[in-house]
Design a protein around this motif. Structure first.
Motif, short mmCIF file in Angstrom:
data_model
loop_
_atom_site.label_atom_id
_atom_site.label_comp_id
_atom_site.label_asym_id
_atom_site.label_seq_id
_atom_site.Cartn_x
_atom_site.Cartn_y
_atom_site.Cartn_z
N LEU A 145 1.16 -7.42 -5.25
CA LEU A 145 1.15 -6.04 -4.75
C LEU A 145 -0.25 -5.44 -4.83
O LEU A 145 -0.72 -4.81 -3.88
N ARG A 146 -0.90 -5.66 -5.95
CA ARG A 146 -2.26 -5.09 -6.13
C ARG A 146 -3.26 -5.76 -5.18
O ARG A 146 -4.21 -5.11 -4.71
N THR A 147 -3.07 -7.05 -4.89
CA THR A 147 -4.01 -7.79 -4.05
C THR A 147 -3.84 -7.50 -2.57
O THR A 147 -4.83 -7.28 -1.84
N PHE A 148 -2.60 -7.48 -2.09
CA PHE A 148 -2.36 -7.44 -0.66
C PHE A 148 -1.99 -6.07 -0.10
O PHE A 148 -2.08 -5.86 1.11
N ALA A 149 -1.56 -5.15 -0.94
CA ALA A 149 -1.17 -3.82 -0.45
C ALA A 149 -2.39 -2.91 -0.36
O ALA A 149 -3.26 -2.93 -1.22
N SER A 150 -2.44 -2.11 0.68
CA SER A 150 -3.54 -1.15 0.84
C SER A 150 -3.35 0.04 -0.08
O SER A 150 -2.24 0.29 -0.58
N LYS A 151 -4.42 0.81 -0.29
CA LYS A 151 -4.33 2.01 -1.13
C LYS A 151 -3.34 3.01 -0.55
O LYS A 151 -2.59 3.65 -1.29
N GLU A 152 -3.34 3.13 0.78
CA GLU A 152 -2.43 4.07 1.43
C GLU A 152 -0.97 3.66 1.20
O GLU A 152 -0.11 4.51 0.92
N PHE A 153 -0.71 2.36 1.29
CA PHE A 153 0.65 1.86 1.07
C PHE A 153 1.09 2.13 -0.37
O PHE A 153 2.22 2.56 -0.62
N LEU A 154 0.21 1.86 -1.33
CA LEU A 154 0.54 2.06 -2.74
C LEU A 154 0.80 3.53 -3.05
O LEU A 154 1.70 3.87 -3.83
N GLN A 155 0.02 4.42 -2.44
CA GLN A 155 0.21 5.84 -2.67
C GLN A 155 1.54 6.34 -2.11
O GLN A 155 2.24 7.13 -2.73
N LYS A 156 1.89 5.86 -0.92
CA LYS A 156 3.11 6.33 -0.26
C LYS A 156 4.36 5.67 -0.83
O LYS A 156 5.46 6.21 -0.73
N ASN A 157 4.19 4.47 -1.40
CA ASN A 157 5.34 3.70 -1.90
C ASN A 157 5.16 3.37 -3.39
O ASN A 157 5.35 2.24 -3.81
#
Length: 428
Positions: free
Chosen positions: A318-330
């Motif tokens: 999750l930390r490697t492949f997810a974008s910052k925007e994705f992590l913030q929203k999800n």
């Protein structure tokens, strides 16, 4: 007392985040290096205390060290109240380590010696359950109660504990070991909640007394007890259990949960994330207590290790492949994976090693062997807690999680092949 010890552990994650911020009550915020030393002082405190604890429990019994537990707890909160910089925190966390060292040397032995084999696993797991309750309370109190106010409240509870524990008798097995047969019999009836008029209980005590005499429990341990193939085989298994407990990331994840959630970039309040994580950890321990005597220690431990491998790899991915925007929203995804990892860890990796270690060791050297085990655990705890924040800062969350998952894979293979089931094993 275990709840109080858990509070001191759970209080640390939200507190170190405060002390490392611009809102720190100290003259200047703590650095990453200072935080790593504060975290790792817990291991040093336990390591220094254990030789003394081992001697006292072997010679004078389990109860004196149980009474001693109130002292480091009280002094911890006194130091916190008057603390002004990182050096005060070093001393306070050292005392937390002292409490932990005494706890895990004395209480597993105490519980093993007073409990019936059919419920020993469940009772021993309540140590971790109570610590888990304390961790959750510490997360909440550390997040919402002022830094200087909390010590004024919690300093009273060790004194209450001291009064309550004073009236408990010494364990029957230690009393038999020291030749005090009458007191041993009285203690046996006390912990069985019965009386000398109970013929079945009396017969059970006589069997235990004869078994103790047959294996020479009253004799002092000698070199032959340690210099044999069976003992070294047990040492190897205990070493793997200790490695599993610390290097899997189990304890370090709890201590540095704030940093992990910060790196996951969630928009959910970090304090709430840590509290929810504490609830997941507590739920896992409850599952252990329910099932450890039904399914056995080995099954729970291996399932827990496999679950941790999946969870830690998922966090790394999750930390490697997810974008910052994705992590913030999800943000719920990262929180959910962390909660799953902590839950499955608490179903086996966190509580089971302490139960199995006591059941693997011969009763004649139980106190000494358990003390050496907990000393080794504190060395590993120091290494893990010292390295973890530096790894998170220098290598990042993904690499740190993969390192922990790698240890889980190694331990799962070795323990899966070599660890015997110790469920319902008689100590004598």
């Amino acid at each position: 007392m275990m709840v109080l010890h858990g509070i001191t552990i759970g209080w640390f994650p939200p507190t170190y985040a405060l002390l490392a911020s611009d809102e720190s009550p100290y003259d200047k915020p703590l650095t990453v290096e200072e935080v790593s030393w504060i975290g790792s002082m817990l291991g040093i405190g336990g390591l220094v205390t254990i030789p003394i604890c081992a001697f006292v429990t072997q010679v004078f019994g389990r109860k004196p060290m149980m009474l001693f537990l109130a002292f480091p707890q009280t002094m911890h909160w006194v130091i916190i109240y008057f603390s002004k910089n990182a050096f005060f925190m070093y001393a306070a966390r050292f005392l937390v380590g002292v409490t932990g060292g005494v706890t895990f040397v004395t209480l597993p032995v105490y519980i093993a010696e007073i409990s019936d084999p059919s419920i020993r696993g469940s009772l021993a797991s309540t140590i971790v359950l109570n610590i888990g309750i304390g961790i959750l309370m510490g997360n909440i109190l550390g997040s919402f109660v002022a830094f200087r106010i909390l010590p004024c409240i919690l300093i009273l509870f060790p004194l209450i504990y001291e009064v309550l524990i004073y009236f408990l008798p010494e364990t029957p097995m230690f009393l038999l070991q020291t030749g005090m047969d009458e007191k041993a019999e009285s203690s046996f009836y006390f912990y069985k909640n019965t009386s000398p008029d109970d013929a079945e209980a009396k017969a059970e005590f006589m069997i235990m007394k004869q078994q103790c005499a047959d294996i020479g429990i009253a004799a002092k341990p000698n070199c032959s007890d340690f210099c044999n193939r069976e003992f070294w085989k047990i040492c190897g298994l205990i070493a793997m259990l200790l490695l599993t407990h610390q290097m899997s990331g189990n304890f370090a994840m709890l201590n540095y949960a704030m940093t992990i959630f910060s790196q996951l970039g969630s928009d959910i309040n970090i304090h709430y994330c840590v509290i929810i994580l504490g609830i997941a950890q507590l739920a896992g321990v409850v599952v252990t207590i329910i099932f450890i005597d039904q399914f056995g220690r080995r099954v729970l431990l291996l399932i827990s290790l496999l679950g941790m491998i999946l969870g830690e790899c998922a966090i790394a991915g999750l930390r490697t492949f997810a974008s910052k925007e994705f992590l913030q929203k999800n943000g719920w995804i990262g929180l959910g994976i962390m909660c799953f990892t902590m839950f499955i860890c608490s179903c086996g990796v966190a509580p089971v090693p302490f139960v199995v270690i006591v059941e693997l060791l011969p009763v004649k050297i139980l106190s000494i062997g358990n003390s050496l085990s907990i000393a080794s655990l504190n060395v590993l705890s120091f290494v893990a807690l010292k390295a973890y924040p530096i790894e998170l800062s220098e290598l990042g969350l993904a690499v740190t999680m993969l390192i922990s998952a790698g240890f889980c894979v190694f331990c799962a293979i070795v323990l899966g092949l070599k660890l015997p089931e110790t469920n319902r094993k008689n100590l004598v």
